[in-house]
Write an enzyme that holds these catalytic residues in place. Structure first.
Site, mmCIF file in Angstrom:
data_model
loop_
_atom_site.group_PDB
_atom_site.id
_atom_site.type_symbol
_atom_site.label_atom_id
_atom_site.label_comp_id
_atom_site.label_asym_id
_atom_site.label_seq_id
_atom_site.Cartn_x
_atom_site.Cartn_y
_atom_site.Cartn_z
ATOM 1 N N ASP A 189 0.760 -1.395 0.366
ATOM 2 C CA ASP A 189 0.161 -0.037 0.174
ATOM 3 C C ASP A 189 1.096 1.130 -0.054
ATOM 4 O O ASP A 189 1.669 1.692 1.006
ATOM 5 C CB ASP A 189 -0.998 -0.446 1.106
ATOM 6 N N GLU A 273 -1.599 -1.670 -5.872
ATOM 7 C CA GLU A 273 -3.262 -0.763 -6.149
ATOM 8 C C GLU A 273 -2.964 -0.073 -7.613
ATOM 9 O O GLU A 273 -1.482 0.651 -7.227
ATOM 10 C CB GLU A 273 -3.425 -0.211 -5.481
ATOM 11 N N CYS A 326 -12.717 -4.094 6.258
ATOM 12 C CA CYS A 326 -12.198 -4.903 7.435
ATOM 13 C C CYS A 326 -11.549 -6.115 7.210
ATOM 14 O O CYS A 326 -12.082 -6.502 6.280
ATOM 15 C CB CYS A 326 -12.562 -5.355 8.394
ATOM 16 N N CYS A 329 -13.178 -9.403 9.750
ATOM 17 C CA CYS A 329 -14.038 -10.015 9.122
ATOM 18 C C CYS A 329 -15.347 -9.741 7.896
ATOM 19 O O CYS A 329 -16.176 -10.122 7.636
ATOM 20 C CB CYS A 329 -15.760 -9.636 10.375
ATOM 21 N N CYS A 345 -13.120 -2.090 13.885
ATOM 22 C CA CYS A 345 -14.693 -2.649 13.742
ATOM 23 C C CYS A 345 -15.352 -2.693 14.480
ATOM 24 O O CYS A 345 -15.476 -2.897 15.142
ATOM 25 C CB CYS A 345 -13.655 -3.521 12.751
ATOM 26 N N CYS A 347 -16.368 -5.310 14.741
ATOM 27 C CA CYS A 347 -15.911 -7.034 15.073
ATOM 28 C C CYS A 347 -14.886 -6.709 16.651
ATOM 29 O O CYS A 347 -14.360 -7.972 16.534
ATOM 30 C CB CYS A 347 -15.211 -7.797 14.020
ATOM 31 N N ASP A 354 -2.860 2.340 7.342
ATOM 32 C CA ASP A 354 -2.617 1.219 6.003
ATOM 33 C C ASP A 354 -2.038 0.038 6.349
ATOM 34 O O ASP A 354 -1.798 -0.892 4.841
ATOM 35 C CB ASP A 354 -0.997 1.941 5.820
#
Length: 403
Positions: A189, A273, A326, A329, A345, A347, A354
């Site tokens: 990333d 990406e 996330c 999950c 999150c 969860c 990052d």
């Protein structure tokens, strides 16, 4: 196993005054021939809707040399002039194939000063390179050796804005295909706080080369602005600014080369990406930092080095929500502003923005490979925002029964 590739080896050299004058004349003639051929092809298409080929421009060059006004074209080697016509042909081929914009004229002040020589226009013997129209070999600083038994097929001589002279020799090189030394797969990333964040959790510091020399560059530019246009002092001040820019670019390139070489050696599969850097530079608040990071240059180096060493480079669609998803999950957050560097999150998992994005990119890249997509996302999927990485994310569908 090994693979033979075409590889350019670039060195700095110091020409004699006679050689510098000859090369300067060659650069000017190359620029003139390119511009005249471009003008001829443009007029032919505008007036008669006629596409002029390379052979036709080569015949035009022969006629130009016979005129009194352009007789000086005979004073330089003919090979760089022919190569300029071939480069123009490639530019038009890319334009007609919708891969590039319409070719533009070369500027005396802004365009790159270079000339390309093929095997008939230079002699390379015993480690000495002699160009056509020159009696002495170039004084090259051999900072690294050429491959054993290398025989250059093309030589390109150039001069940058800082006044430095370079020669690039295109040779066949053997790249050993060795197994990856590290984990084997990694998601990457790109960012600004950290130049790169890997799916392993490692963060690579952003050196910010331009920021380190920003004050020095500002002083040099203010000094340049105070000089009278056309004066010798202005030329000296401009050269000083160019040297600072060259220092910044050299350090950035060196850092990216070392970084990409390490990533390719340690991993068999690399996932990145598909960033649209050109559009991102329209953000006036971040354009300077994005340019300093060199994301586009990083991707270019990673692509050709992965190809050399037989690595798999997977590019995930730019619309994939790597930061908002996330990695535990598969839940998707509603919003994720740039100032949010960590988030929790529903969860209960606390994510570093990052690191979470790098892990999602890795999973999405493996999904792209599993679905049989190409290495790069197709133009249509990038435009519509629909990609197999989105449709086949295993964590996003975790716990949902199959009907």
């Amino acid at each position: 196993m090994a693979r033979t590739v075409k590889r350019a080896f670039k060195y700095r050299f110091y020409p004699t005054p006679e050689q510098a004058a000859e090369l300067a004349r060659t650069f000017g003639c190359v620029r003139l021939v390119y511009n005249m051929a471009l003008q001829a092809r443009t007029e032919a298409w505008t007036l008669r809707r006629e596409r002029v080929s390379y052979n036709a421009t080569s015949a035009l060059l022969t006629g130009w040399k016979k005129t009194e006004e352009l007789a000086f074209l005979n004073d330089v080697s003919c090979v760089p002039l022919q190569q300029a016509l071939r480069h123009l042909q490639v530019a038009f081929t890319n334009f007609w194939a919708r891969r590039a914009r319409y070719p533009s004229f070369k500027s005396r002040k802004r365009s790159r000063r270079s000339a390309e020589y093929t095997t008939s226009a230079f002699r390379f013997r015993d480690g000495k390179l002699t160009l056509a129209k020159m009696s002495q070999p170039l004084e090259i600083v051999w900072s690294r050796p050429l491959p054993p038994g290398a025989s250059p097929s093309t030589v390109t001589v150039s001069q940058d804005a800082a006044g430095r002279w370079f020669v690039s020799l295109l040779c066949d090189d053997v790249i050993a295909q060795v197994p990856a030394q590290g984990t084997g797969v990694v998601g990457i990333d790109a960012g600004l706080d950290s130049l790169l964040t890997l799916s392993t959790g490692e963060k690579i510091v952003n050196p910010r080369h331009e920021r380190a020399d920003r004050q020095r560059l500002a002083r040099a530019q203010r000094n340049l602005a105070r000089k009278e246009k056309g004066s010798a002092n202005r030329a000296k001040a401009r050269l000083n600014v160019a040297r600072i820019h060259a220092r910044i670019a050299d350090r950035r390139r060196d850092h990216l080369h070392k970084l990409t070489t390490r990533l390719v050696r340690e991993n068999q599969t690399l996932v990145i990406e598909d960033l649209t850097v050109r559009n991102m530079l329209k953000n006036r608040s971040l354009a300077r930092a994005i340019s300093d990071a060199g994301w586009r240059q990083f991707r270019t180096m990673l692509e050709y080095k992965a190809d050399w060493h037989g690595r798999n480079l997977v590019t995930v669609d730019r619309w994939f929500p790597s930061s908002k998803l996330c990695s535990t999950c598969g839940a998707l957050a509603d919003r994720m502003p740039l100032n949010v560097r960590s988030w929790t999150c529903r969860c209960g998992t606390v994510h570093d923005r990052d690191v979470n994005a790098a892990r999602n990119l890795l999973a999405a890249g493996l999904a792209v490979t599993a679905c049989g997509d190409g290495v790069r996302p197709q133009r249509e999927t990038s435009r519509t925002g629909r990609s197999s990485a989105k449709q086949e994310n295993p964590r996003a569908t975790k716990g949902i029964p199959v009907l």
